[in-house]
Design an enzyme around this catalytic site. Sequence first.
Site, PDB file in Angstrom:
ATOM      1  CG  ASP A   1     -13.764 -15.340   8.652  1.00  0.00           C
ATOM      2  OD1 ASP A   1     -12.895 -14.805   8.283  1.00  0.00           O
ATOM      3  OD2 ASP A   1     -14.608 -15.176  10.139  1.00  0.00           O
TER       4      ASP A   1
ATOM      5  NE  ARG B   1      -9.986  -9.338  18.783  1.00  0.00           N
ATOM      6  CZ  ARG B   1      -9.579  -9.918  17.773  1.00  0.00           C
ATOM      7  NH1 ARG B   1     -10.141  -9.573  16.282  1.00  0.00           N
ATOM      8  NH2 ARG B   1      -9.496 -11.156  17.583  1.00  0.00           N
TER       9      ARG B   1
ATOM     10  CB  VAL C   1      -1.202   0.357   1.297  1.00  0.00           C
ATOM     11  CG1 VAL C   1      -1.655   1.224   1.776  1.00  0.00           C
ATOM     12  CG2 VAL C   1      -2.110  -0.957   0.954  1.00  0.00           C
TER      13      VAL C   1
ATOM     14  CG  ASP D   1     -10.213 -16.324  11.846  1.00  0.00           C
ATOM     15  OD1 ASP D   1      -9.463 -17.568  12.257  1.00  0.00           O
ATOM     16  OD2 ASP D   1     -10.644 -15.732  12.542  1.00  0.00           O
TER      17      ASP D   1
ATOM     18  CG  ASP E   1     -16.620 -10.896  10.319  1.00  0.00           C
ATOM     19  OD1 ASP E   1     -15.613 -10.810  11.168  1.00  0.00           O
ATOM     20  OD2 ASP E   1     -17.148 -11.866  10.285  1.00  0.00           O
ATOM     21  N   GLY E   2     -15.322  -7.756  11.551  1.00  0.00           N
ATOM     22  CA  GLY E   2     -15.231  -6.998  12.224  1.00  0.00           C
ATOM     23  C   GLY E   2     -14.298  -4.886  11.681  1.00  0.00           C
TER      24      GLY E   2
ATOM     25  CB  THR F   1      -8.541 -13.255   9.337  1.00  0.00           C
ATOM     26  OG1 THR F   1      -9.418 -14.016   9.987  1.00  0.00           O
ATOM     27  CG2 THR F   1      -9.898 -12.982   8.223  1.00  0.00           C
TER      28      THR F   1
ATOM     29  NE  ARG G   1      -3.820 -13.339  15.924  1.00  0.00           N
ATOM     30  CZ  ARG G   1      -4.841 -12.749  16.626  1.00  0.00           C
ATOM     31  NH1 ARG G   1      -6.208 -13.829  16.895  1.00  0.00           N
ATOM     32  NH2 ARG G   1      -4.647 -11.934  17.587  1.00  0.00           N
TER      33      ARG G   1
ATOM     34  CD  GLU H   1     -11.109 -20.097  17.937  1.00  0.00           C
ATOM     35  OE1 GLU H   1     -10.399 -20.474  18.811  1.00  0.00           O
ATOM     36  OE2 GLU H   1     -11.302 -19.618  16.692  1.00  0.00           O
TER      37      GLU H   1
HETATM   38  O1  F6P Z   1      -9.864 -13.623  13.445  1.00  0.00           O
HETATM   39  C1  F6P Z   1      -8.066 -14.205  14.726  1.00  0.00           C
HETATM   40  C2  F6P Z   1      -8.740 -15.609  15.335  1.00  0.00           C
HETATM   41  O2  F6P Z   1      -7.156 -15.843  15.516  1.00  0.00           O
HETATM   42  C3  F6P Z   1      -9.817 -16.453  15.378  1.00  0.00           C
HETATM   43  O3  F6P Z   1      -8.913 -17.225  15.270  1.00  0.00           O
HETATM   44  C4  F6P Z   1      -9.517 -16.137  17.035  1.00  0.00           C
HETATM   45  O4  F6P Z   1     -11.173 -16.935  17.360  1.00  0.00           O
HETATM   46  C5  F6P Z   1      -9.454 -15.280  17.729  1.00  0.00           C
HETATM   47  O5  F6P Z   1      -8.610 -14.136  16.736  1.00  0.00           O
HETATM   48  C6  F6P Z   1      -8.631 -14.865  18.999  1.00  0.00           C
HETATM   49  O6  F6P Z   1      -9.129 -13.360  19.547  1.00  0.00           O
HETATM   50  P1  F6P Z   1      -8.052 -12.338  19.944  1.00  0.00           P
HETATM   51  O7  F6P Z   1      -6.667 -12.727  20.250  1.00  0.00           O
HETATM   52  O8  F6P Z   1      -8.874 -11.121  20.842  1.00  0.00           O
HETATM   53  O9  F6P Z   1      -7.961 -13.533  21.726  1.00  0.00           O
END
Ligand code: F6P
Length: 323
Positions: free
Chosen positions: A130, A72, A23, A128, A103-104, A126, A256, A223
Amino acid sequence: IKKIGVLTSGGDAPGMNAAIRAVVRTAIYNNLEVVGVKQGYEGLIHGDFMTMQSYDVSNIIQKGGTILCSARSQEFRSVEGRKKAYDQMLAAKIDALVVIGGDGTFSGARIFTQEYDIPVVGIPGTIDNDLYGTDYTIGYDTALNTVIDAVDKIRDTASAHNRLFFIEVMGRDAGFLALRSGIATGAEAILIPERQTHTKDLEKYLAKGYKGHKNSGIVIVAEGDKSGGAYTIAKEIEKKHPEYDIRVSILGHMQRGGAPSAFDRVTASTLGVAAVDALLDDQKSIMVGMVHGEVSHVPFNKTIKNKKKVKESLVSINDILSI
Ligand code: F6P
């Protein structure tokens, strides 16, 4: 557009740095100024900005995490919070945004663009995977390989001790990570939220394997699976089958981290360029994604409202291969 801001929000994902780099460099290439916003929408609200030059993103394509940090933000969910963010953008003369997240992140961006006339383009980041409108999200491929690596190691000790392992993987309320990692590690069963597996079915799978003289078992549990998680389902099976030597492993946040895979680096680079191009093309309130190897442009409305489906064929493949 003269000055764009870039931020990462929500859970971090490997490849976010590669996207930031793309970017920043694409903006500079097009004679735009670019500002990095620290800690997602929190930094937007508090004016935590840093002007970025090309050299600020040197040597980051290979790094996990995000140099801009992530959060977040609760405050950005409120009208007052978003007003503060808008005022900070006005003061800093930032007239467009690229947001990298899930998505958030896009839900926040969508409301923001409805309230204020600020073009925002999203890049899916992400682990996920998703998000509707893109085959892959940045970070998913790396996380998948991290999970596979961990499960392979657990399989070594599982075979050595003749044990049955329940391994819980991330994915929030989606089963993408679980499904693919399960197939790639030859799991005996995969439990995902998209498909309700009853304890009875699971017992049947396991019994089949043990009768066929398997000396270890791996059950991958997403999960978000309705079973209530790896510990709950393991306890249930343990009660009914004391003959199994059961262990549970929750992989957690290691999923992650780490250096992004080649696939994630290339996707992130492609989408970083596409996001700035989209802004220059007067697009607003959209996500750039990858569909069949090509860049897609999907309105935030669509990504948020629709649910991406797991590939049914992969579910059937595992049913065949886990006998
Ligand atoms: O969205 C990514 C993610 O790692 C999910 O797989 C998991 O449910 C969530 O974030 C965990 O979030 P945190 O790091 O806020 O505990």
